[in-house]
Design an enzyme around this catalytic site. Structure first.
Site, PDB file in Angstrom:
ATOM      1  N   HIS A 169      -8.802   4.038  -2.010  1.00  0.00           N
ATOM      2  CA  HIS A 169      -7.393   3.682  -1.819  1.00  0.00           C
ATOM      3  C   HIS A 169      -6.910   2.883  -3.029  1.00  0.00           C
ATOM      4  O   HIS A 169      -6.981   1.655  -3.055  1.00  0.00           O
ATOM      5  CB  HIS A 169      -7.297   2.851  -0.535  1.00  0.00           C
ATOM      6  N   CYS A 191       0.164   2.378   6.502  1.00  0.00           N
ATOM      7  CA  CYS A 191       0.387   1.014   6.969  1.00  0.00           C
ATOM      8  C   CYS A 191       0.567   0.122   5.752  1.00  0.00           C
ATOM      9  O   CYS A 191       0.139   0.466   4.646  1.00  0.00           O
ATOM     10  CB  CYS A 191      -0.777   0.534   7.829  1.00  0.00           C
ATOM     11  N   CYS A 243       0.801  -1.232   0.000  1.00  0.00           N
ATOM     12  CA  CYS A 243       0.000   0.000   0.000  1.00  0.00           C
ATOM     13  C   CYS A 243       0.832   1.281   0.000  1.00  0.00           C
ATOM     14  O   CYS A 243       0.308   2.351  -0.285  1.00  0.00           O
ATOM     15  CB  CYS A 243      -0.945   0.012   1.198  1.00  0.00           C
TER      16      CYS A 243
END
Length: 401
Positions: free
Chosen positions: A357, A387, A91
């Site tokens: 996202h 994260c 991510c």
């Protein structure tokens, strides 16, 4: 060590990452081409000066395989001398790409680079690349569990309730709606067009401004069945035996949205910027990644933030704006709780719960959002952190110039 500067930042709108989404008809390469062309056109950039195109992408298979960075640069009309590399730090891949490009500039190995990220989650499904994260034997040896269960474990360990997570989600939607109403994203968002030049999407389409606490309270926890009926909760007890029962609080309304999108930033040395007539907007002060415990997995923004501040010789109070990726509501809530960060400094224009996202692009989008916000409010510093799957965190501090 030299300083690395940000000269420009652009992104596409985020499109709903499903077949019904406006960007589903757009190849991921074309999403990336959109922002690469925008960087070139906005800065009258001679792409022979670009020494690398560094792009974050998580699911590097199918249409996102075979080094999408290089082929998007070629399709965008960049000079053949501009190489490309695609990186994957889950991510944080978009932020990792920026940090990698900036590190090369700071080391004197590169003078100018374009860095960013891309992810078409509607066309290249999350997890379709397979790998160790989805391998049962690897999961058992490492002890990892699905991220949603890790998010619920994080909430359970640190007393974050369903009500707090839902309230945070509603506020994210509210802030994003206000930002869009006041056109705060317009400076950096470039429309996606089809081959004939017609606009496919020009504004983020994922936000749900009509979200309320009442609506969210009616949603079932997304990971409770997997955790309890399929026994995945029990896998966490090897590391966290004190947790008798995980409180499953996350659902679609307080977790990040699945979307498509791309982002790009122009990064280089002060001297190269002066030679090309580029005005620096910010200086990259520190850029770090850290490892963390892989079962809890999503607590990485805390050690990453602490290390970034240490490297910069700064404290929490020195940061004016924080962008903490809203992968799950518990992540920013835990980070704020642990580090003593006031909510009014965090995700001021909303976050991934409202906006979505797009995995490999998110980190680059967040840094651009922080930069625009700093300029709009005449602020000096920001910290962007995410994260990361497998138990990692990445953080970057920038300072306006």
């Amino acid at each position: 060590m030299a300083d690395a500067y940000i000269f420009d930042a652009v992104r596409t709108p985020r499109g709903i990452g499903k077949d019904k989404g406006s960007l589903h008809t757009v190849r991921p390469t074309d999403l990336l081409v959109t922002v690469l062309k925008a960087i070139q056109e906005r800065n009258a950039l001679d792409t022979r000066e670009v020494e690398d195109v560094v792009v974050g992408c998580v699911t590097q298979t199918g249409e996102q395989g075979t080094c999408i960075a290089r082929f998007a640069a070629l399709e965008a009309g960049y000079d053949n001398s501009a190489p490309g590399v695609t990186v994957n730090r889950f991510c944080a891949s978009g932020l990792q790409a920026i940090n990698q490009a900036a590190a090369n500039v700071a080391a004197g190995w590169s003078d100018l680079a374009v860095a960013g990220g891309v992810e078409s989650m509607s066309r290249v499904k999350m997890g379709s690349d397979g790998g160790a994260m989805f391998d049962a034997q690897a999961q058992w040896r490492v002890g990892t569990v699905p991220q949603g269960i890790s998010a619920d474990l994080l909430a359970t360990l640190f007393g974050i309730t369903r009500e707090q997570a839902d309230a945070f989600a509603v506020e994210s939607q509210k802030r994003a709606a206000i930002a869009m109403e006041h056109k705060r994203f317009d400076k950096s968002v470039v429309p996606v067009r089809d081959d004939s030049g017609l606009v496919v999407l020009e504004r983020d389409e994922y936000p749900r401004p009509d979200t309320t606490l009442e609506k969210l309270s009616g949603l079932k926890a997304s990971f409770e069945m997997f955790g309890t009926q399929f026994g995945l909760d029990s896998l966490t007890r090897r590391v966290y035996p004190q947790v008798d029962r995980i409180n499953h609080i996350h659902h679609a309304g307080n977790s990040s949205g699945i979307v498509d999108g791309a982002a790009a930033l122009l990064i280089g040395s002060k001297e190269k910027g002066q030679a090309l007539g580029l005005k620096p907007r910010a200086r990259i002060v520190s850029a770090v990644s850290t490892g963390d415990e892989p079962v809890l997995m999503l607590a990485g923004p805390v050690p990453a933030t602490e290390l970034a501040l240490k490297k910069a010789k700064m404290s929490i109070g020195d940061i004016d704006v924080f962008e903490i990726n809203e992968a799950f509501a518990a992540v920013p809530l835990y980070t704020m709780q642990k580090l003593g960060i006031p909510h009014e400094k965090v995700n001021i224009n909303g976050g991934a719960i409202a906006l979505g996202h797009p995995l490999g692009a998110t980190g680059a989008m967040l840094l651009g959002t922080a930069l625009d916000l700093m300029e709009e409010r005449n602020l000096s510093t920001s910290l962007t952190t995410l994260c990361i799957g497998g138990g990692m965190g990445t953080a970057t501090i920038i300072e306006r110039v």
